[in-house]
Design an enzyme around this catalytic site. Sequence first.
Site, PDB file in Angstrom:
ATOM      1  N   GLU A   1     110.389  37.580 114.474  1.00 58.04           N
ATOM      2  CA  GLU A   1     111.142  37.115 113.300  1.00 58.04           C
ATOM      3  C   GLU A   1     111.355  38.203 112.255  1.00 58.04           C
ATOM      4  O   GLU A   1     112.432  38.288 111.654  1.00 58.04           O
ATOM      5  CB  GLU A   1     110.450  35.904 112.667  1.00 58.04           C
ATOM      6  CG  GLU A   1     110.681  34.591 113.387  1.00 58.04           C
ATOM      7  CD  GLU A   1     109.879  34.445 114.663  1.00 58.04           C
ATOM      8  OE1 GLU A   1     110.151  33.507 115.450  1.00 58.04           O
ATOM      9  OE2 GLU A   1     108.965  35.271 114.877  1.00 58.04           O
TER      10      GLU A   1
ATOM     11  N   HIS B   1     103.906  23.421 112.949  1.00 56.23           N
ATOM     12  CA  HIS B   1     105.323  23.150 113.155  1.00 56.23           C
ATOM     13  C   HIS B   1     105.833  22.064 112.221  1.00 56.23           C
ATOM     14  O   HIS B   1     106.928  21.522 112.439  1.00 56.23           O
ATOM     15  CB  HIS B   1     105.590  22.756 114.612  1.00 56.23           C
ATOM     16  CG  HIS B   1     105.449  23.896 115.569  1.00 56.23           C
ATOM     17  ND1 HIS B   1     105.816  23.785 116.894  1.00 56.23           N
ATOM     18  CD2 HIS B   1     104.994  25.156 115.399  1.00 56.23           C
ATOM     19  CE1 HIS B   1     105.587  24.942 117.505  1.00 56.23           C
ATOM     20  NE2 HIS B   1     105.080  25.788 116.610  1.00 56.23           N
TER      21      HIS B   1
END
Length: 404
Positions: free
Chosen positions: A140, A209
Amino acid sequence: MSAILQGGVASTALSPFKTTDSNKLVTAPSRSSLSVRSRSDWSKSFGSRLIARRSQPPLIPNAVATKKTDNAESSTSSKSGHELLLFEALQEGLEEEMDRDPHVCVMGEDVGHYGGSYKVTKGLADKFGDLRVLDTPICENAFTGMGIGAAMTGLRPVIEGMNMGFLLLAFNQISNNCGMLHYTSGGQFTIPVVIRGPGGVGRQLGAEHSQRLESYFQSIPGIQMVACSTPYNAKGLMKAAIRSENPVILFEHVLLYNLKESIPDEEYICNLEEAEMVRPGEHITILTYSRMRYHVMQAAKTLVNKGYDPEVIDIRSLKPFDLYTIGNSVKKTHRVLIVEECMRTGGIGASLTAAINENFHDYLDAPVMCLSSQDVPTPYAGTLEEWTVVQPAQIVTAVEQLCQ
């Protein structure tokens, strides 16, 4: 990618957010019990309505107060349209902008031929090729930094985080580069980048998450944040974010991707700095966004049956706040309830509470109350997960308390 670089870099202005034209819509539906927060040291004299109200609107420093210059916002029901799920609306908006502007490109994990983790980029690689829809490694910080650099050269990258929680790995790039380069370059560079992806509490996705990163990013100077909640505003906000000269973070909720709605066949965009009036009312202002919009509308049905008339506003713009719309509502109802899925400490609700108290204190007849998620990691167990998030029954109870 060098084949589509844009030659010059413009803009010598050092800060202002640029707005776009606006359209919007309303919807409702969704679920059912948690933590109430109010301003602690509230003056006892605030029990009754203040007699002396300011005749002029208060000064609102560092806030957008975009007036509605055009009230002819037609509802989609009166126009020809087509039905789309929310993820399809995002995809349609992205595809239209890639057709319109060859500088728009997409990058992220599995965004290419796989079509993205929630299929928002489905079919784009086949249509636009692998250079404009770039599959990246699982890294990322690298592909976010690459996207920001591409924006400096004149491209308009749309960076997808497979899950918003993963973008914490790119926090340095988002904060020190994305938000600040326009200023630190003396206005030589603009950073027209969109960072988007799924977030929020899903159904048993576990703590890592189920992140709500709005509170993480809201303090970064130079970044705009918006949250979509319907297929209509998802497409409109996507298109507006891509056209903006500012870096924009678009928050999508993982549980809203399969919402269906009819949207116009005609092109439209939504204002990045404008809230949406979901339900006009007289007794109390309820401010919310994203998934909580549907919990609020579910609670509103119960409240109406009990004789209350709540005004519901989807704030949509998480930074900056649309204090024009919010302020007008507060001046009418004199009571405010904020409902969010963000964490209780340091969340969007905390910032919104401060802004309302600073700007509209004299119009309040009761302390601003905020319902937020609990300050705990989101449990995996379904029943425990529900208990950490605000439910419609809590909203009903809070409104009854504020309207006593």
